[in-house]
Design an enzyme around this catalytic site. Structure first.
Site, PDB file in Angstrom:
ATOM      1  N   ASP A  79      19.265  19.400  14.481  1.00 46.47           N
ATOM      2  CA  ASP A  79      18.405  18.319  14.995  1.00 46.47           C
ATOM      3  C   ASP A  79      17.726  17.573  13.854  1.00 46.47           C
ATOM      4  OD1 ASP A  79      19.113  19.037  17.538  1.00 46.47           O
ATOM      5  OD2 ASP A  79      17.221  20.037  18.022  1.00 46.47           O
ATOM      6  N   GLU A 135      26.660  13.659  17.682  1.00 48.49           N
ATOM      7  CA  GLU A 135      26.392  13.342  16.270  1.00 48.49           C
ATOM      8  C   GLU A 135      26.872  11.949  15.908  1.00 48.49           C
ATOM      9  OE1 GLU A 135      30.401  15.557  16.212  1.00 48.49           O
ATOM     10  OE2 GLU A 135      28.601  15.437  17.457  1.00 48.49           O
TER      11      GLU A 135
END
Length: 353
Positions: free
Chosen positions: A214, A241
């Site tokens: 994260d 992503e």
């Protein structure tokens, strides 16, 4: 036959005096202007709302100074002038309730110079006519909707922002892509799109954990957002992503230059990777496409597909690179000359890594 009853001048004065006192004590912020747009009443609630005492505005046309830093008409002025056509020029939300009859309603942000803070006000302004139909005054009332407006804006932001990175989410991306595509069709100017993907991100998560994953995504998002510098540029988290950057009015070469800046900036962060099969630091692959849509291009699917193919090519050609859709075949041909043949398989939207 009964004679018509005459109203004495004294009776009219008493009624007028009573009406003025009543308006002064209304809990609703209210002011009144005459046909020459001079303030004749500025009640106590209006003093509290604006921070401007009645003594500063009574008998003047300076009531605008309570709400704005530069001179412009208030809603009561537009009613007095009977200018409904000017409502869109001055108010974000508005309604004209009748031609020189029922007045106007509007909402907008006011800077409130005396208070030093902005307020979002709902405004109603209506005319008062005499028996002959002549305008004798305009009454404007105000309601402070600041808290409601800010709550509405916060909810709207939640609906269009990605919770992890703070970038625009997929929904906001889709909306902006459609609107900018339509604008590019009208203006016949190019529109560029970047797809940015974190290389070997699954391996990064497996090695460093999801919390570090994260943090990595937030760092990449910060770099991408810094390159959405113009008013209509949009940086978004496309999913997982993968990030997307909409760049209106931009050709492929200029968009590729921005893509290289993003790729280089992430490399400069030197975020440790080190998983087997990946490099020492986190890198990006970027696919770039630019297109001038014609009337035959009903949707931006062609642009999306081109950017997606370019990103896929960047992955297949070794990652950590920028590929422009216009040069995909040339890049594969160069790779064929320099190395064993790389099989080209069907494009997939997921599992790039």
């Amino acid at each position: 036959m009964a004679k018509p009853r005459k109203t004495s001048a004294k009776g009219v004065d008493v009624a007028d005096s009573y009406a003025v006192r009543l308006m002064q004590h209304l809990v609703v912020p209210t002011f009144v202007i005459d046909p020459k747009r001079r303030v004749v009443i500025w009640n106590r609630a209006c003093e509290r709302l604006t921070g401007v005492p009645a003594a500063e505005v009574i008998g003047t046309t300076k009531h605008w100074q309570a709400f704005y830093e530069t001179r412009r008409p208030c809603l009561a002025d537009l009613v007095a002038l009977d200018r409904p056509e000017q409502l869109p020029e001055f108010y974000s939300e508005y309604a004209a309730r009748g031609h020189n009859g029922l007045g106007f309603s509007a909402e907008n942000w006011c800077v409130m110079p005396k208070l030093g803070s902005q307020l979002y006000l709902a405004i109603d302004a209506g005319p008062i006519h005499d028996e002959a139909g002549h305008l004798i005054a305009v009454v404007e009332t105000l309601r402070d909707l600041t808290d409601q407006k800010r709550a509405e804006m916060a909810l709207k932001e939640l609906a269009t922002k990605d919770g992890l990175t703070g970038l625009s989410n997929r929904r906001a991306f889709d909306q902006m892509l459609m609107s900018e595509w339509a604008r590019a069709q009208r203006t016949q100017k190019p529109m560029a799109l970047l797809f940015v993907d974190v290389d070997h991100f699954k391996l990064f998560n497996d090695r460093h954990g999801h919390q570090s994953g994260d943090e990595c995504l937030r760092a990449v998002a910060d770099v991408v957002s810094r390159h959405a510098v113009r008013p209509l540029d949009l940086a978004s988290r496309y999913g997982g992503e993968e990030f997307a950057l909409i760049l209106p009015d931009m050709e492929c070469d200029a968009a590729c230059a921005i893509a290289e800046e993003i790729r280089g900036a992430v490399m400069a962060l030197r975020i440790a990777h080190g998983a087997a099969g990946a490099g020492n630091h986190v890198t990006l692959s970027v696919g770039v496409a630019s297109h001038i849509p014609t009337e035959a291009d009903g949707s931006p699917d062609r642009l999306l597909g081109a950017a997606d193919e370019a990103l896929y090519a960047a992955k297949r050609l070794g990652r950590n690179r920028v590929i422009c859709s216009e040069r995909v075949l040339a890049e594969f041909a160069r790779a064929d000359r320099d190395a064993p043949a790389i099989p080209i398989v069907a494009n997939r939207r997921s599992g790039r890594g």
